[in-house]
Enzyme design. Sequence first.
Site, PDB file in Angstrom:
ATOM      1  N   GLU A  91      23.105  42.557  46.024  1.00  0.00           N
ATOM      2  CA  GLU A  91      23.820  41.428  46.624  1.00  0.00           C
ATOM      3  C   GLU A  91      22.900  40.777  47.656  1.00  0.00           C
ATOM      4  OE1 GLU A  91      26.695  39.942  46.262  1.00  0.00           O
ATOM      5  OE2 GLU A  91      27.946  41.284  45.046  1.00  0.00           O
ATOM      6  N   HIS A 129      24.191  37.369  37.776  1.00  0.00           N
ATOM      7  CA  HIS A 129      25.598  37.684  37.560  1.00  0.00           C
ATOM      8  C   HIS A 129      26.236  36.661  36.621  1.00  0.00           C
ATOM      9  CE1 HIS A 129      29.583  39.117  39.651  1.00  0.00           C
ATOM     10  NE2 HIS A 129      29.473  39.546  38.407  1.00  0.00           N
ATOM     11  N   ASP A 134      26.692  33.016  40.463  1.00  0.00           N
ATOM     12  CA  ASP A 134      25.618  33.522  41.309  1.00  0.00           C
ATOM     13  C   ASP A 134      24.457  34.125  40.492  1.00  0.00           C
ATOM     14  OD1 ASP A 134      27.780  35.394  40.770  1.00  0.00           O
ATOM     15  OD2 ASP A 134      26.884  36.811  42.160  1.00  0.00           O
TER      16      ASP A 134
END
Length: 262
Positions: A101, A143, A153
Amino acid sequence: MAEPAFCADHAGATVRPSPNIGVRADGTTIDLLVLHYTEMESGKGAEDWLCNPESQVSCHYVLHEDGAVVQLVAERDRAWHAGKGSWQGREDVNSRSVGIEIVNGGHRYGLPPYPDAQIEALIALCRGILARHAIAPWNIVAHSDIAPERKRDPGEHFPWARLAASGIGLWAEASGPAGTQVLREGDTGPGVAALQEKLVQYGMECPISGVFDRRTSICVEAFQRRFRQVLVDGAADRSTLQVLDDILALTAKARNAPTRVP
């Protein structure tokens, strides 16, 4: 101070264990690297959410704007970062992947640029992961690649070309003017079926029906977000078709390349 629940896999990472973990499915190996953005107001807020048992989400690493790396889940364990999706015809992406992330406001906050320090740290982090796991360049994905209907994303501002230049993933430069439409939603015929077959070869879950439906448009949009970032509109224009062919050719070449002996 209590010892962390695991030792960091990445040198220099701070460990902050998340309770949102599981066991990888039997018989799976780590062969996929998935890059996300946090799409939250702050990195601290993203970390807190990924460590909150009520969220039911986590990831292996959080990468902050200044390049600081925080590991929430050991690479040996299954993090809950990908959700429902598939890649190359296989589901349960979480069991076969490592998830990063990247702290960034994303589309919700105007797609801010990714700072240089963050991308340099990402390159180092990815290189370490690739050294520990047999992840092929075509299996380094967004993603949005694995869940194009749900996710956007890390977005069309993400510097995939810079990563590829550092040996992380594949990249082909789109050429020609964007927006010269060839195929779009509502079209039918063999050309549409050929496009859908290529999107499946790339790795996406796309029906091969010969009908340019909404799902096909979403898949094209996700591919553009990754490789043809100047115009993300879901229409398969000449530059989109060209770069799709080029990426498939690069993938085929990489698959057939001899394995290097260390």
